[in-house]
Design an enzyme around this catalytic site. Structure first.
Site, PDB file in Angstrom:
ATOM      1  N   GLU A   5       0.189  -1.203   5.651  1.00  0.00           N
ATOM      2  CA  GLU A   5       1.091  -0.667   6.611  1.00  0.00           C
ATOM      3  C   GLU A   5       1.031   0.773   6.942  1.00  0.00           C
ATOM      4  O   GLU A   5       1.478   1.268   8.080  1.00  0.00           O
ATOM      5  CB  GLU A   5       2.667  -0.923   6.085  1.00  0.00           C
ATOM      6  CG  GLU A   5       3.758  -0.598   6.941  1.00  0.00           C
ATOM      7  CD  GLU A   5       4.287   1.043   6.984  1.00  0.00           C
ATOM      8  OE1 GLU A   5       4.770   1.341   8.055  1.00  0.00           O
ATOM      9  OE2 GLU A   5       3.979   1.646   6.154  1.00  0.00           O
TER      10      GLU A   5
ATOM     11  N   HIS B 125       6.192  10.365   1.088  1.00  0.00           N
ATOM     12  CA  HIS B 125       4.847  10.825   1.608  1.00  0.00           C
ATOM     13  C   HIS B 125       4.410  12.310   0.853  1.00  0.00           C
ATOM     14  O   HIS B 125       3.583  13.094   1.665  1.00  0.00           O
ATOM     15  CB  HIS B 125       4.406  10.849   3.199  1.00  0.00           C
ATOM     16  CG  HIS B 125       4.598   9.514   3.509  1.00  0.00           C
ATOM     17  ND1 HIS B 125       3.860   9.292   4.756  1.00  0.00           N
ATOM     18  CD2 HIS B 125       4.824   8.257   3.287  1.00  0.00           C
ATOM     19  CE1 HIS B 125       3.818   7.818   4.822  1.00  0.00           C
ATOM     20  NE2 HIS B 125       4.423   7.230   4.157  1.00  0.00           N
TER      21      HIS B 125
ATOM     22  N   ASP C 297       0.614  -1.185   0.090  1.00  0.00           N
ATOM     23  CA  ASP C 297       0.033   0.044  -0.183  1.00  0.00           C
ATOM     24  C   ASP C 297       0.747   1.320   0.173  1.00  0.00           C
ATOM     25  O   ASP C 297       2.315   1.184   0.338  1.00  0.00           O
ATOM     26  CB  ASP C 297      -0.701  -0.027   1.198  1.00  0.00           C
ATOM     27  CG  ASP C 297      -0.282  -0.092   2.325  1.00  0.00           C
ATOM     28  OD1 ASP C 297       0.698  -0.640   2.689  1.00  0.00           O
ATOM     29  OD2 ASP C 297      -0.656   0.705   3.403  1.00  0.00           O
TER      30      ASP C 297
HETATM   31 ZN   LIG Z   1       6.645   2.491   4.184  1.00  0.00          ZN
END
Ligand SMILES: [Zn+2]
Length: 491
Positions: A191, A464, A124
């Protein structure tokens, strides 16, 4: 008087001598090994591999804040893609689907007496913020190959790791390699939201089947560049532990009422005092844990005054702690951090609120626990009008166990790093975020956290964030690393 003077001089000379001797005899802990032949000569075709990874990036296997909603379609498409792209893996490894979406591959070893090794990764990814979509050089799920990079969500976190592992196995299968010990590839699907449905279920399965690994290797730390390394040269940091997580609610109570006749101090004022007290009196810093271990490994590689200071920790411990605490990035390595994240009070400008609340998030250093955090908060605030409790319905997890950094397996990791990334320092360290590894604590002797890619400080900030990318060269080295590690642990 004269005697005292002489005594002081002698003491001073002895002290300086000890400091100098310690500094000069401060031995490097770095292993010396010959590098293996570079990527290009071992037929790892990084460009072809990058094309395969790009297709995986195009599948939006997004985990959202709502933890039980998965993009089932994308995850199942990814399962199918892996089967097609890695035909030898599909044909020769035993594949088990766990809890519908997670995958566990078993590559049986020739010697059943040897403990297996388990490689972890997750399928993911986090979403790309809608507000930031226009800032991306290439759309986050386009899987574009350009400028020597693979672009998109998962390029660094963590599809590159999953795919590099598969590439390594496919490559070894093509050479008819038979591992001595069993190797597992375990790919969780959640995760980014804690791993409760993925990694935790895989670990449960392993527990049921009494599969106990020598070690697991997961994401966590990377090879940081000279700019970020305390030793001012590229440094591979292998996470041997990760911090815990707990949030504490503070509620200040005072007389509510009309704002025209206020008390001397309001609920908001009380809360503000409490918050300030917490920020000014943080949990104690310590060099005893994984970060202290890190400085044992890289201290001898430093130069000048820095080297002298670390060679004489018995004398300069306070100096070291103060200088690490001066920067937030290093402060987080040596203490439980305090972060005020939520605040709530008041409904109208002329109404005094009868209560004000704040939430403070703590990232727990190995060696501390949630009860110690709560006791610390109570002691620092010390006010009966401010109540303190763990925040209801929020995540609460202890710091992980600390894995060993003196085992043959850990030395095996160091050897592999030095073989594939010559001129790179090697050290254990502490992971500040969370990984799937913690679910595997009971099914492995040790849990190590390391992504084998060399990445710039600038690119590290893209994880991210916007423009997540990995250079094709780094990806090739990553495959090379896993392949070499599999050979080292299972030959
Ligand atoms: Zn990661």
């Amino acid at each position: 008087m004269k005697k005292l003077y002489i005594a002081i001089v002698i003491l001073f000379v002895v002290l300086v001598t000890v400091i100098i001797i310690n500094t000069v005899s401060y031995q490097s802990r770095q292993m010396i090994v010959a590098p293996v032949a570079p990527v290009a000569t071992i037929a790892v075709d990084a460009n072809k591999a990058a094309q395969r990874l790009a297709l995986a990036i195009q599948l939006p296997t997004i985990s959202n804040q709502q933890v039980d909603v998965f993009n089932a379609k994308a995850l199942l498409q990814l399962h199918g893609l892996i089967e097609r792209q890695f035909p030898l893996v599909a044909a020769q490894l035993e594949r088990r689907v766990i809890n519908n979406y997670s995958l566990l591959y078993q590559w049986p070893g020739a010697n059943p007496d040897l403990k297996p090794v388990t490689f972890l990764a997750h399928m993911d990814v986090v979403p790309a913020e809608v507000e930031s979509l226009t800032l991306w050089s290439y759309a986050p799920f386009s899987g574009t190959l350009a400028e020597g990079f693979i672009w998109g969500r998962g390029a660094m976190d963590d599809k590159s790791s999953m795919y590099a592992l598969l590439e390594a196995v496919e490559h070894l299968l093509a050479q008819s390699f038979v591992p001595q010990r069993t190797l597992y590839l375990a790919f969780g699907h959640d995760e980014e939201v804690g791993g409760a449905q993925g990694a935790a279920k895989i670990a449960e399965y392993m527990q049921e089947k009494s599969i106990h690994s020598l070690f697991t290797l997961d994401e966590g730390m990377v090879i940081v560049d000279a700019q970020l390394s305390p030793a001012k040269q590229a440094t591979a940091i292998v996470g041997i532990a990760e911090k815990g997580y707990v949030s504490v609610s503070l509620t200040a109570k005072a007389q509510g009422g009309h704002s025209s006749i206020p008390d001397k101090i309001s609920a908001i004022g009380l809360l503000a005092e409490a918050i300030l007290a917490l920020e000014e009196n943080q949990m104690p810093a310590s060099l005893d844990g994984p970060s202290g271990k890190m400085f044992e490994f890289i201290g001898p590689e430093m130069t000048g005054v820095q080297k002298m200071v670390f060679a004489n920790r018995w004398l300069f411990n306070q100096v070291i702690l103060s200088s690490l605490l001066a920067k937030k990035s290093t402060a987080a390595l040596i203490r439980t951090t305090t972060a005020v994240t939520l605040l709530q009070a008041g409904v109208k400008e002329n109404v005094l609120p009868s209560q004000a609340t704040a939430v403070v998030n703590f990232r727990i250093l190995p060696g501390n626990d949630a009860q110690q955090v709560l006791a610390h908060v109570s002691k620092v605030i010390d006010n009966d009008n401010v109540s303190i409790s763990f925040t209801k319905n929020s995540v609460k997890k202890p710091a992980s166990l600390v894995s060993a950094s003196d085992t043959p397996e850990f030395l095996m990791l160091e050897k592999t790093v030095k073989q594939i990334f010559p001129n790179t320092l090697f050290t254990p360290g502490l992971v500040l975020g969370g990984t799937d590894s913690r679910h595997y604590e009971t099914v492995a002797d040790n849990n190590y956290r390391f992504l084998p890619y060399q990445v710039s400080n600038e690119d590290l900030a893209r994880v991210h964030g916007v423009d997540e990318r990995l250079s094709i060269k780094a990806y090739g080295q990553m495959i090379q690393f896993y392949r070499q590690l599999m050979l080292n642990v299972a030959q």
